[in-house]
Design an enzyme around this catalytic site. Structure first.
Site, PDB file in Angstrom:
ATOM      1  NE  ARG A 223      76.562  87.023  41.382  1.00 55.87           N
ATOM      2  CZ  ARG A 223      75.405  87.643  41.613  1.00 55.87           C
ATOM      3  NH1 ARG A 223      75.374  88.955  41.698  1.00 55.87           N
ATOM      4  NH2 ARG A 223      74.292  86.950  41.777  1.00 55.87           N
TER       5      ARG A 223
ATOM      6  N   GLY B 179      72.204  76.420  43.785  1.00 53.13           N
ATOM      7  CA  GLY B 179      73.087  77.241  42.953  1.00 53.13           C
ATOM      8  C   GLY B 179      74.545  77.128  43.381  1.00 53.13           C
TER       9      GLY B 179
ATOM     10  N   GLY C  42      65.569  91.431  41.555  1.00 54.06           N
ATOM     11  CA  GLY C  42      64.335  91.599  40.807  1.00 54.06           C
ATOM     12  C   GLY C  42      63.616  92.854  41.299  1.00 54.06           C
TER      13      GLY C  42
ATOM     14  CG  ASP D 252      71.239  83.485  48.263  1.00 54.80           C
ATOM     15  OD1 ASP D 252      70.012  83.445  48.521  1.00 54.80           O
ATOM     16  OD2 ASP D 252      71.691  83.926  47.184  1.00 54.80           O
TER      17      ASP D 252
ATOM     18  NE  ARG E 254      97.186  71.340  72.010  1.00 54.30           N
ATOM     19  CZ  ARG E 254      98.169  70.461  71.882  1.00 54.30           C
ATOM     20  NH1 ARG E 254      99.336  70.664  72.472  1.00 54.30           N
ATOM     21  NH2 ARG E 254      97.975  69.367  71.167  1.00 54.30           N
TER      22      ARG E 254
ATOM     23  CD  GLN F 296      67.454  73.466  40.337  1.00 56.35           C
ATOM     24  OE1 GLN F 296      68.115  74.013  41.223  1.00 56.35           O
ATOM     25  NE2 GLN F 296      66.735  74.157  39.470  1.00 56.35           N
TER      26      GLN F 296
HETATM   27  C1  UD1 Z   1      66.516  85.901  43.126  1.00 56.17           C
HETATM   28  C2  UD1 Z   1      65.198  86.379  42.510  1.00 56.17           C
HETATM   29  C3  UD1 Z   1      65.186  87.906  42.559  1.00 56.17           C
HETATM   30  C4  UD1 Z   1      65.350  88.388  43.978  1.00 56.17           C
HETATM   31  C5  UD1 Z   1      66.593  87.773  44.631  1.00 56.17           C
HETATM   32  C6  UD1 Z   1      66.586  88.058  46.108  1.00 56.17           C
HETATM   33  C7  UD1 Z   1      64.582  84.804  40.779  1.00 56.17           C
HETATM   34  C8  UD1 Z   1      64.541  84.555  39.316  1.00 56.17           C
HETATM   35  N1  UD1 Z   1      65.117  85.959  41.133  1.00 56.17           N
HETATM   36  O1  UD1 Z   1      67.560  86.407  42.308  1.00 56.17           O
HETATM   37  O2  UD1 Z   1      63.947  88.380  42.048  1.00 56.17           O
HETATM   38  O3  UD1 Z   1      65.465  89.804  43.988  1.00 56.17           O
HETATM   39  O4  UD1 Z   1      66.609  86.342  44.467  1.00 56.17           O
HETATM   40  O5  UD1 Z   1      67.740  87.599  46.765  1.00 56.17           O
HETATM   41  O6  UD1 Z   1      64.107  84.006  41.553  1.00 56.17           O
HETATM   42  N2  UD1 Z   1      68.713  78.437  43.111  1.00 56.17           N
HETATM   43  C9  UD1 Z   1      68.517  77.079  42.937  1.00 56.17           C
HETATM   44  N3  UD1 Z   1      68.368  76.593  41.673  1.00 56.17           N
HETATM   45  C10 UD1 Z   1      68.373  77.388  40.580  1.00 56.17           C
HETATM   46  C11 UD1 Z   1      68.589  78.776  40.762  1.00 56.17           C
HETATM   47  C12 UD1 Z   1      68.741  79.269  42.050  1.00 56.17           C
HETATM   48  O7  UD1 Z   1      68.477  76.324  43.891  1.00 56.17           O
HETATM   49  O8  UD1 Z   1      68.220  76.864  39.473  1.00 56.17           O
HETATM   50  C13 UD1 Z   1      68.884  78.939  44.480  1.00 56.17           C
HETATM   51  C14 UD1 Z   1      70.236  79.570  44.710  1.00 56.17           C
HETATM   52  O9  UD1 Z   1      71.149  78.595  45.191  1.00 56.17           O
HETATM   53  C15 UD1 Z   1      69.920  80.622  45.752  1.00 56.17           C
HETATM   54  C16 UD1 Z   1      68.486  81.002  45.457  1.00 56.17           C
HETATM   55  O10 UD1 Z   1      67.950  79.950  44.691  1.00 56.17           O
HETATM   56  O11 UD1 Z   1      69.985  80.102  47.064  1.00 56.17           O
HETATM   57  C17 UD1 Z   1      68.398  82.302  44.691  1.00 56.17           C
HETATM   58  O12 UD1 Z   1      69.078  82.149  43.467  1.00 56.17           O
HETATM   59  P1  UD1 Z   1      70.029  83.284  42.878  1.00 56.17           P
HETATM   60  O13 UD1 Z   1      70.634  82.786  41.621  1.00 56.17           O
HETATM   61  O14 UD1 Z   1      70.931  83.787  43.927  1.00 56.17           O
HETATM   62  O15 UD1 Z   1      68.915  84.349  42.498  1.00 56.17           O
HETATM   63  P2  UD1 Z   1      69.106  85.898  42.405  1.00 56.17           P
HETATM   64  O16 UD1 Z   1      69.731  86.238  41.104  1.00 56.17           O
HETATM   65  O17 UD1 Z   1      69.728  86.408  43.641  1.00 56.17           O
HETATM   66 CA    CA Z   2      70.862  85.501  45.400  1.00 54.98          CA
END
Ligand code: UD1
Ligand code: CA
Length: 463
Positions: A15, A11, A144, A107, A337, A77
């Protein structure tokens, strides 16, 4: 049990408002994604697939450089279509692996390895195809929500944006950490749809599939803060504060004294031994080691450096990429240094800058000096304002002081230069030629006194 791990890190982290990929922002001087790779290794995952997308070159380069290992693989991805889609990209890397797959988010960096191990153990005992971590948080906005029935059985996860007003009142959230049976994962992941507000493939939709196919284990985390995700700079700062408190607590339990732990900054890879005293505002950064009995006074900064036992760093001194040997005293307001080596019992005083230089045992540069590209033997004494002129506008040149050299105050040592053993330099000299051992080197205008000159000059001015 054979364990693999998938770390989701494709991702953008919109934000964060950052040009740096989110997972490369640091907690205790270590990128978030590095902490998560460390976690997977702490629970003995044999193979780790990191799903990358946004900023993939930087994420891969960072991990290859800072967290290297044969266990690491990357899956691309290209388009971020959701967390289930992200996991699917790791299929090629992991589908031949037996056992279970741990899924972590890049994250969510602050999970305690002991908590994660407890989750894995309980989940493995339960023998359900899917297990997940939930936690109860004061502000569930954005997460979630875990929907349970009247008996307390988990029914499903509902994302914040898909949740009803009533569901949004639920404080139990999905932490984004899962343990899934491999066979189940690769068979059923493709069945996850995208019928939601974001039209994305949601990994927690596996919960309902698991419930229909053998069961689901929920592990409620005892300390919710460990599972807080980082989406904003404010959450990054909160995660840093949490990680720092935990790190400092462990250091104090191991015998380190901190006057004010909230104002003490020790990086993830820095080591501090017992009986070190740390005053407020101190930072021990990078791969530093601070040995037993060192005193770090207020505002001292030690980066990628080694302090041997009993070193004292006085207030507001900055030491980078160097070694300071047993019992030496640095500062206040000293700047050391990279590539410097300060000998045992040596003294580097206020407003002294040292670069790529070696000081022998007991050598003193107590005030207002610059030493660059210099090698000093043992027992030398530099007067206030001794300056090595190491740069001629073109290149750097070395200065060598053999043992026991005495340099008078306000002296310029023009490199390349060698001062022999026990040589003595007159104050105020500009030394451009080597001085043999046991010799006096002096290079300044000779003083003359003119008696009665002042009254004669005054009479001339006022006739
Ligand atoms: C996600 C969960 C949510 C949970 C939260 C906890 C889903 C749909 N939701 O939401 O239920 O409460 O984490 O922190 O899973 N990422 C990818 N590829 C994508 C989308 C995301 O690699 O297509 C990665 C992001 O970089 C991140 C992680 O997955 O490291 C979570 O994605 P993020 O978009 O932050 O999900 P949340 O909305 O936080
Ligand atoms: Ca997240």
């Amino acid at each position: 049990m054979r364990l693999s791990a998938i770390i989701l890190a494709a991702g953008q982290g919109t934000r964060m408002k950052s040009s740096l990929p989110k997972v490369l922002h640091q907690i205790l001087g270590r990128p978030m994604i590095g902490h998560v790779v460390g976690l997977a290794r702490a629970v003995h995952a044999q193979r780790i697939a990191v799903v990358v997308g946004h900023g993939r070159e930087r994420v891969e380069a960072c991990l290859t450089d800072q967290e290297p290992g044969d266990d690491l693989g990357f899956a691309l991805q290209a388009e971020q279509l959701g967390t289930a889609h992200a996991v699917l990209q790791a299929r090629e890397l992991l589908q031949d692996h037996q056992g279970m797959t741990l899924i972590l988010s890049g994250d969510v960096p602050n999970i305690d390895p002991l908590t994660l191990q407890r989750f894995i153990d309980e989940a493995a005992d339960a023998r359900h195809p899917v297990a997940f971590v939930s936690c109860v948080v004061p502000d569930p906005t954005g997460y979630g929500r875990i929907v349970r029935d009247a008996q307390g059985q988990v029914l499903r996860n509902v994302e914040h944006r898909d949740a009803t007003d009533e569901q949004r009142l639920i404080h139990e959230i999905n932490a984004g950490v899962y343990l899934v049976d491999n066979a189940f994962l690769w068979t059923h992941l493709g069945a996850v749809g995208a019928a939601n507000d974001q039209k994305e493939f949601y990994l927690p939709d596996l919960f309902e599939l698991a419930l229909a196919q053998g069961g689901l284990t929920a592990f409620v985390a005892p300390v919710a803060q460990e599972f807080e995700g980082i989406n904003t700079r404010a959450q990054l700062a909160a995660a840093e504060t949490f990680a720092r408190a935990r790190r400092n607590d462990a250091l104090m339990r191991a015998g380190v004294t901190m006057i004010d732990p909230a104002a003490t900054y020790v990086d993830a890879f820095a080591q501090v031994e017992p009986d070190v005293l740390i005053e407020p505002g101190v930072r021990v950064a990078g791969r530093s080691t601070v040995a037993a009995g060192c005193l770090l006074r207020q505002g001292a900064i030690v980066e990628d450096s080694t302090l041997e036992p009993g070193v004292e760093v006085l207030p507001y001194s900055h030491i980078v990429g160097s070694i300071v040997r047993q019992g030496a005293r640095i500062g206040p307001f000293a700047h050391i240094r990279p590539l410097s080596d300060i000998g045992p019992g040596a003294k580097v005083g206020n407003f002294v800058e040292i670069k790529k230089s070696t000081l022998g045992a007991g050598t003193k540069a107590s005030h207002l000096s610059y030493l660059g590209d210099a090698t000093l033997g043992a027992g030398c004494n530099l007067g206030a304002g001794t300056i090595t002129c190491n740069f001629d506008g073109d290149g750097k040149h070395p200065t060598v002081l053999e043992d026991g050299v005495f340099v008078g105050s306000n002296t310029a040592l023009v490199a390349p230069l060698r001062l022999g053993r026990g040589a003595y330099i007159g104050a105020g000299s500009t030394i451009t030629k080597d001085v043999p051992a046991d010799s006096l080197g002096v290079a300044r205008g000779r003083q003359r006194n003119i008696e009665g000159w002042v009254p004669r000059m005054r009479r001339r001015e006022r006739p």
